[in-house]
Every structure is written in C-alpha cells, then in structure tokens.
Design an enzyme around this catalytic site. Structure first.
Site, short mmCIF file in Angstrom:
data_model
loop_
_atom_site.label_atom_id
_atom_site.label_comp_id
_atom_site.label_asym_id
_atom_site.label_seq_id
_atom_site.Cartn_x
_atom_site.Cartn_y
_atom_site.Cartn_z
N HIS A 151 -8.12 -4.18 -1.68
CA HIS A 151 -7.01 -3.59 -1.19
C HIS A 151 -6.21 -4.24 0.09
CE1 HIS A 151 -3.90 -0.21 -1.67
NE2 HIS A 151 -4.15 -0.23 -0.16
N ASP B 252 -8.93 -4.86 -6.21
CA ASP B 252 -8.60 -3.45 -5.50
C ASP B 252 -9.46 -2.44 -6.24
OD1 ASP B 252 -7.34 -1.36 -4.39
OD2 ASP B 252 -5.50 -2.51 -4.29
N SER C 50 0.84 -1.35 0.06
CA SER C 50 0.11 -0.05 0.19
C SER C 50 0.83 1.28 -0.09
CB SER C 50 -0.88 -0.10 1.36
OG SER C 50 -1.93 0.92 1.03
#
Lengths: 358, 358
Positions: free
Chosen positions: B332, B302, B161
């Site tokens: 995600h 995602d 991330s």
C-alpha cells in the site's frame, strides 16, 4: 540436534490425574489401567517428565495426552495450532466436541479403527509455565511421551500450523521414531511479517495487563490472530458495509470478531497464549536435517505462510517429498475448513506410508 | 449525489491563521495577501466554512490549505492518506519536509512551475471534530475550498489512499470542476477485511484509553496500520529471526514498529486518528456515477486493496479509464516508495490531460 535432552532424566512416571486439579477432565485413564483392560477406544492420562528446555533449562513438566484406537495399530501423532489440544474428536469415553472432528473418527481419514491416534496438550498450554518455549521443546516432550507410552515408532506425524512446526522438529530430532511427516500450513522458520503480526498481538495483551484487565487485551489479540488466519476473499463474501451507529462507525465483521475474542478468553490462560505465540516465532530449523518422507500441504491464500516459504521448505528437505497446494478462501484455517481436500491428502499420505511399510 | 451541500451556505470567509493556535505554522499567507503580491511560490491559509456533513449535520469548519506555484497555471489538487496533510514538499516559504517530496517540486512530476498545486489538511485532522466523517464530506470541503480560492476547475485531482477515495467522491459529486482523476491505491468501497483490520486498530486505542494513557493504544494502532501498509516480501528482505532476550521473545521488526508508533503518536491527535480511520470504512461510491477520465493505479501486493477491487472499479467507471498495475514489495505504501514508477505514471496522466485540454 540429535541428542534427546531428556534421555538421561529419571524415567517418566505415571501419575494419577486427580493430583493435577488445574485441568478439568471428565475421566482419566492412566496407561497401566488401559493396558490391563485391553483395547480401549479412548484414554486420557498425564505423565510427569523432566525435560531440558532450550531457553530455560531443566524443568519438571506434566504431559497430558489422549489416545484413540487400539495401541497395537500403527501409531499416529496428531497436533494442531497453539489453541488446539489433546481432544481431537468425540469418543464413547470423552463425548465433547474436539478440535479436528472433521478428520478424526470411524470412517474418517484419521480412523481409530485403523490407527492408534496419540495427541497431547502443548507444554505451556495450562498457563503454569512462564518461560520461553521452543518448538523443539515440544518435539522432545512428544518423544518423552512416546517413551512413557512405550511407543517406539510413529507411522506418521500429522501436524497442522504450530503442530507442523513441531512435526518438522520431531522429524529432525527423532528421525528414527518416525515413518512420515504430514506438515499442513507449517514452516521451518517463522516469517518475519507473521512474527511481527504475532508480536503486536502480544502487545495488545500487555496493554490490557497495564490496566489489570487482561481479558480485553487477550480478546483483542485473538481478534488480530483470527484476521491473520482468514482472508480478504472470505470476508468479502461474508461481510457487508460499515454502518454509523450512535455516531460511531461499526464495521460488518466486528460482531464475528467479538465472538471469536470472547470465546477464546473463556478457555485460554493469558500466559499460555503469550508463551505459545512466542514459541511460533522461535521456529528455526534447517530442512536439510530432515530425511524422512514429508508431505507439505500449503494454501496459496495463507497470510501467515507465503507459498514461497513452502517451496523453500520442499526444495531443502533431503528425503522424499510431496507438495500439495490448495486454493482456499479460508487461508491459514483451510486445514479445518476444506474437509474434503484434507481428507484426500491425509488418505493418500497414509496409504503411501502403509505401502512403504508393507 | 450532485447537490453541493454547502452551495447555500454563507460565503466562505478568509481568516488570519493566528486565531487558530492549535496548528503550528511557520508563516501564514492569506489568499488576498498572495493576490496582492502576485506570483508566490507557496502560500498557506485557513478559511472558515459551514458544511452539511453526511452523518452529523451542519458544522462550522476550518479548512487549512497550502498552495505552490502560480495560480494562473492549471490547478491540481493533491491528497494523500489519512496521516498526510497540506504540506507536500519544502518550498522557499515553508522549508520543512513534506509528505510527498519525491514527486512534488521543481523538475518533478508535480511541478509548481507547471501547475498550481493545492492541498489541505483533512477535516478532522486537528482532532477537534469528534463526529463520523464521510469521504464525501472531504470532497465537499475541497469544493468549498476551491470556491474560496476562486478556482473554478481542476486540471486533475491526484489522490493516494484515502486521498484517492476522496478523489472518487469529488469526481462523482463535483464532476464539472474536474478534468481528470488519478486514483492511486484507492477504491470505491472499503474492503470488509481491511475495514476489520482498521476496526481492531481502533480497539487498541480504546483499550489504551481505559487507563487514561491514550498514547500506548495509539502507538499500537499505528503499528498495526504499518503492518497493513507493508508486505511480507519487504519484511523478509529486511528483518531476521526472533531472539530470546531476558526470557522474552522479541521479533526482529519490533524496533522498527516501535519507531513508527512513537513517531505517529507525537504528531497525531487520537481523535483525528479514530475519525479518519473510521472515515475510510465509510467509503461507498457507485463508480458508474463517475464520467471524468480516471487513471487507476493499483499495486498487486497491496494488502488493504486486493487487485480484484481495482479491476472492479475500472470496469464500472463510465468515462475514459487507464489502469496501471505495479508490483512492489512496499504494498500500500508503494506510492511513497516507488518514486520512478509513480513519476512516470503521473507525467503520462498529466500530459494526456494537457493534450485533451489543448
């Protein structure tokens, strides 16, 4: 599901619009006036009805409607999202912009010279009804409106978004009054993810209300809603990089979102937003109770209604079905933006409908 | 891009942790202690550095780090999302739960008996730095930390991330110190749609701040963020229908979202959230400046990083590349939930890396 809750209520009555000062209308034509004058291109009216609401019991309601076209033509009911209203498109009588003028008008797919177009303001849209509203309530209100207008049967119900949800309810609850349903970007059940997204929009309103400034909360709610209506594909085409301005980061879409939020706040009572947003989340209907022909229009990029939901709907409907899947960077808003595709779909659906009727 | 802005700053200094009362740590081991005692399973420390920040100039910062494993083993830097921190997993010295214990630990893919694991708290994470923070600043801070720890080169940087965004910056700015990057659910540029989603989260914080109660705004922001981390597929499996309770509609996911919001508020300074959220939106890096081997791990569900972004990244990188695309209902958050797949990917990446080194 088949009992019409208003069937035993007192007969719907026509009232003059000037008794309802909260709604600004440039002109009101009550149905009897309209009958006296013969063909009218567009009329507006308001009727009072008593309706049994699913979650809050019997209520007196005002239904505000608009028609376009000759009432002897085949009737179409047209309904949009929770922020749509009775004014579909400009007419000689009511010249202001409508919410669906890309499709409604002479020579367009929904043509008042070919059809008698009926539309209304959602119950709850004026912000005076602060109770839980079921999409089934809206369907019953539409049936009551048709009673008042003495329209026995619709050739078709054209519903988009919340209007499609209500259309499914109408098709199930008032099947004998409907020839065909066109359900665009609607579904038989609120998706739990989309419902969560809407619940957080309502939290934003509640947060704004805590500081006695509902408008900022409502604006934020709308901005979150707009995000759910559109897609990453569109934003990637349309917006660039974030910037640092006065030490704060401002992303490229913020001006656009601000515009959307402010415009919405100027025309929407907070209670209307809350109760109609909630109403979407109450959508629950068993598609197998629907036996009228249904055209399901789905958009593969729709972030509120996954394509799998439309497949599930079409598999479980019991009447004739037709599925149209669009690809569109406008996602849930494709119905308002993909004018040519929607035009074709509506023309096909209405042509088939006419052939069946002939 | 290649100039290290801190290169001419005063030498990094080690300081005792008890001078920084804002951060609760059960025990602190400064690097010199750790060197005296030989192999230590886990150490914590803090260093003061002066760093040139891209958007706000030269600043004195405290870097709070943790290590696991013997410092003579190949070094890995491990970084997660904006709410991750230096504590990856429980150790003998620091027994509390870590944010990535599914992968970090003896016998796991990131094994302190095989690697010297280094991690830190993001600059800005303690809420005391109220300026625009660029992901490049974090990369430079990591380089300064490695200087202080006298680690010349990382075998690999494992970023997830925001950590993957910073990893890409590190690979570009400090290429000589890096063997390989594993970039999981990260990207070279903030997507305008995801950026808009984050901007509205920050609006929620601003709305809460107007009434001097930041916690409700921050909780709403977190709930919106959680929605962006997860997927409709997961919510459909996990949550049922909305209900009317006391006249209000409550959707099925609200209890879960409330839990997420409240938990986050209890451990996150508002300023830290705002500045790190903004920092994601400032990510802009030209992948062609990166020549070290990169494994790009993308998740097709995602909602923050469309798959097309990962394809674009991999096509534009100049060194060896490897693409791994996962399907996961966790979107995600897959990196934290798809333990087996991520385990395999990390083991493969580190094995290749070791072969290249051998």
């Amino acid at each position: 599901m088949t009992a019409m809750s208003f069937a035993n209520s007192p007969a719907a009555t026509f009232e003059r619009s000037d008794s309802f000062v909260s709604y600004a209308s440039p002109a009101i034509v009550s149905p009897d006036v309209f009958e006296r004058t013969g063909r009218a291109a567009a009329t507006r009216g308001e009727i009072a009805v008593e309706l049994e609401l699913r979650h809050s019991g019997r209520r007196n309601l005002i239904l505000r409607y608009e028609t376009q076209g000759d009432r002897n033509l085949p009737a179409l009911f047209v309904a949009g999202g929770i922020s749509a209203h009775r004014h579909l498109a400009p007419s000689r009588e009511f010249g202001e912009q409508g919410w669906w003028q890309s499709q409604v008008g002479h020579g367009r797919s929904l043509d008042p010279s070919q059809h008698y177009l009926i539309s209304f303001d959602w119950i709850g849209a004026d912000g005076t009804l602060d109770v839980a509203l079921d999409p089934a309530d809206q369907a019953d209100a539409i049936a009551a409106l048709l009673d008042a207008l003495r329209i026995e049967r619709l050739q078709a119900f054209i519903g988009y978004s919340y209007g499609a949800m209500v259309g499914l309810q109408f098709a199930s609850r008032h099947a004998s009054r409907l020839g065909e349903l066109v359900s665009i970007s609607g579904t038989h059940r609120a998706h739990p993810y989309a419902a969560a997204w809407r619940a957080l929009q309502r939290r934003a309103v509640a947060l704004g209300a805590l500081q006695c400034d509902e408008s900022q909360g409502l604006a934020l709610a709308r901005e979150l809603a707009v995000l759910s209506y559109r897609t990453p594909e569109e934003f990637a085409e349309r917006f660039g990089n974030a910037e640092v301005r006065d030490g704060r980061v401002r992303v490229a879409a913020e001006d656009y979102l601000d515009h959307c939020g402010n415009k919405y706040v100027a025309r929407t009572p907070t209670t209307a937003f809350l109760r109609l947003s909630e109403s979407i989340d109450l959508q629950q209907i068993d598609p197998s109770t629907i036996r009228v022909p249904v055209t399901v229009v789905a958009v593969s990029e729709d972030r509120l209604i996954p394509l799998s939901e439309s497949y599930d709907l079409i598999e479980r409907l019991r009447g004739e079905t037709r599925l149209r899947v669009l690809r569109s960077i406008y996602g849930h808003d494709a119905c308002l933006k993909e004018e040519s595709d929607i035009n074709t779909i509506l023309r096909e659906a209405l042509a088939d409908c006419t052939q069946v009727a002939a």
